[in-house]
Design a protein around this motif. Structure first.
Motif, mmCIF file in Angstrom:
data_model
loop_
_atom_site.group_PDB
_atom_site.id
_atom_site.type_symbol
_atom_site.label_atom_id
_atom_site.label_comp_id
_atom_site.label_asym_id
_atom_site.label_seq_id
_atom_site.Cartn_x
_atom_site.Cartn_y
_atom_site.Cartn_z
ATOM 1 N N ARG A 254 48.787 36.986 -16.158
ATOM 2 C CA ARG A 254 47.856 36.296 -15.278
ATOM 3 C C ARG A 254 47.547 37.170 -14.053
ATOM 4 O O ARG A 254 48.463 37.679 -13.404
ATOM 5 N N PRO A 255 46.272 37.341 -13.717
ATOM 6 C CA PRO A 255 45.916 38.063 -12.486
ATOM 7 C C PRO A 255 46.548 37.369 -11.285
ATOM 8 O O PRO A 255 46.672 36.133 -11.262
ATOM 9 N N SER A 256 46.949 38.163 -10.288
ATOM 10 C CA SER A 256 47.644 37.570 -9.141
ATOM 11 C C SER A 256 47.239 38.163 -7.790
ATOM 12 O O SER A 256 47.696 37.699 -6.755
ATOM 13 N N LYS A 257 46.353 39.173 -7.807
ATOM 14 C CA LYS A 257 46.001 39.850 -6.558
ATOM 15 C C LYS A 257 44.831 39.156 -5.856
ATOM 16 O O LYS A 257 43.863 38.761 -6.504
ATOM 17 N N GLY A 258 44.930 39.049 -4.546
ATOM 18 C CA GLY A 258 43.808 38.556 -3.757
ATOM 19 C C GLY A 258 44.039 37.188 -3.145
ATOM 20 O O GLY A 258 44.961 36.447 -3.505
ATOM 21 N N LYS A 259 43.169 36.857 -2.212
ATOM 22 C CA LYS A 259 43.194 35.546 -1.556
ATOM 23 C C LYS A 259 42.716 34.485 -2.532
ATOM 24 O O LYS A 259 41.651 34.585 -3.114
ATOM 25 N N LYS A 260 43.501 33.420 -2.698
ATOM 26 C CA LYS A 260 43.142 32.372 -3.647
ATOM 27 C C LYS A 260 41.979 31.529 -3.125
ATOM 28 O O LYS A 260 42.021 31.010 -2.015
ATOM 29 N N VAL A 261 40.958 31.403 -3.956
ATOM 30 C CA VAL A 261 39.800 30.563 -3.639
ATOM 31 C C VAL A 261 39.352 29.877 -4.920
ATOM 32 O O VAL A 261 39.619 30.363 -6.018
ATOM 33 N N THR A 262 38.651 28.773 -4.786
ATOM 34 C CA THR A 262 38.034 28.154 -5.949
ATOM 35 C C THR A 262 36.729 28.883 -6.260
ATOM 36 O O THR A 262 36.231 29.665 -5.434
ATOM 37 N N GLN A 263 36.154 28.615 -7.423
ATOM 38 C CA GLN A 263 34.871 29.227 -7.762
ATOM 39 C C GLN A 263 33.795 28.814 -6.765
ATOM 40 O O GLN A 263 32.956 29.624 -6.354
ATOM 41 N N LYS A 264 33.819 27.557 -6.364
ATOM 42 C CA LYS A 264 32.841 27.054 -5.405
ATOM 43 C C LYS A 264 32.980 27.755 -4.061
ATOM 44 O O LYS A 264 31.989 28.137 -3.428
ATOM 45 N N GLU A 265 34.219 27.963 -3.616
ATOM 46 C CA GLU A 265 34.453 28.652 -2.342
ATOM 47 C C GLU A 265 34.006 30.105 -2.412
ATOM 48 O O GLU A 265 33.402 30.624 -1.468
ATOM 49 N N TYR A 266 34.293 30.763 -3.544
ATOM 50 C CA TYR A 266 33.894 32.163 -3.676
ATOM 51 C C TYR A 266 32.374 32.297 -3.705
ATOM 52 O O TYR A 266 31.812 33.205 -3.074
ATOM 53 N N THR A 267 31.711 31.400 -4.410
ATOM 54 C CA THR A 267 30.245 31.415 -4.452
ATOM 55 C C THR A 267 29.669 31.252 -3.053
ATOM 56 O O THR A 267 28.691 31.920 -2.690
ATOM 57 N N GLN A 268 30.268 30.379 -2.244
ATOM 58 C CA GLN A 268 29.789 30.167 -0.878
ATOM 59 C C GLN A 268 29.991 31.405 -0.020
ATOM 60 O O GLN A 268 29.139 31.751 0.806
#
Length: 292
Positions: A254-268
């Motif tokens: 499972r990928p684990s790098k980066g700040k966790k965001v939802t798809q909706k948050e990333y799109t915004q």
């Protein structure tokens, strides 16, 4: 016609029954080639000469023609760009650059049992981990078939929603048909060369019941067989090779790098940055035209 459909159904059931005998350690690899055509009139359009458009198209071709590997088992998959020794393209591994904006797509993990989606994304030098549920596609399956390599594939279609950061689907705005398109597209700038993004898009997939897992390339999944081909807008994804139960198995991590965001948050986040870049460019143009 009815007789042919019954025979096809019986054949599919027989194939699926035989393949379901795979052991618990079943694993496979599917190799995909992805290509995207560009409408040059939407990017620079009339401001570019035919020669400039041709040069730009060649650069875009190398950027959008990629090879990916989907490693899968009965429940999980990881979709990665195949590593090459070539010089990296603009924007980095799997990346794109537009007007100073850069984004790089990383590994994409799907777990159909847990309904889990994980995607590593780099955007403007920042690393994000999209952590969300799998988006269910409402597939409409048909009896249409075709041969893809040694596999019998069946056709399915779905209507997917697009967000206003999907600039690869952008089209030049038709001012003569504004009323008809007012409800099915989103404008993305207010310049004379205004373009718009459709709100929905038809996706056509070809899947094979001979490999009865509901996985596929990228964000596509949910059919009773491995997806071998996808057409969505200007992008086509084609499977070129499948290896079942390879001698050397790979861990599906499972990928684990980066700040966790939802798809909706990333799109915004992407949307806000795009608007910021457009506004900055607009202020720069207006400022450059002032005279004391």
């Amino acid at each position: 016609m009815k007789s042919n459909s019954v025979k096809l159904l019986i054949s599919c059931l027989a194939i699926m029954t035989s393949v379901f005998s795979y052991g618990q350690e079943f694993q496979g690899k599917a190799y995909y080639f992805s290509k995207t055509t560009m409408d040059m009139d939407n990017f620079g359009g009339r401001q570019l000469s035919d020669q400039q458009k041709k040069m730009f198209a060649e650069r875009m071709k190398s950027m959008f023609e990629k090879t990916f590997i989907l490693t899968f088992n009965k429940e999980e998959s990881i979709y990665k760009e195949e590593e090459k020794l070539d010089a990296p393209s603009a924007g980095g591994r799997g990346g794109m650059r537009f007007g100073g904006m850069s984004m790089t797509g990383g590994d994409q993990y799907k777990n159909v049992k847990e309904n889990k989606l994980l995607i590593e994304q780099e955007f403007f030098g920042k690393q994000f981990l999209v952590n969300d549920e799998l988006k269910k596609l409402e597939w409409v399956m048909t009896a249409e078939t075709k041969q893809i390599g040694k596999y019998m594939a069946m056709k399915a279609t779905a209507i997917v929603e697009l967000d206003n950061t999907d600039f690869l689907s952008a089209r030049r705005r038709d001012r003569n048909n504004d009323n008809a398109k007012a409800n099915d597209s989103t404008k993305i700038n207010n310049s004379k060369n205004e373009v718009e993004i459709p709100k929905t898009q038809t996706v056509t997939a070809w899947y094979t019941p001979q490999i009865p897992i509901n996985q596929g390339p990228g964000e596509y999944w949910g059919l009773p067989g491995l997806i071998l081909e996808v057409s969505a807008g200007r992008t086509t994804i084609l499977c070129s090779k499948i290896v079942l139960n390879p001698e050397e198995k790979n861990d599906i991590k499972r990928p684990s790098k980066g700040k966790k965001v939802t798809q909706k948050e990333y799109t915004q986040i992407v949307k806000d940055k795009m608007e910021e870049m457009i506004n900055m460019r607009g202020r720069g143009r207006s400022g450059g035209g002032r005279r004391n």
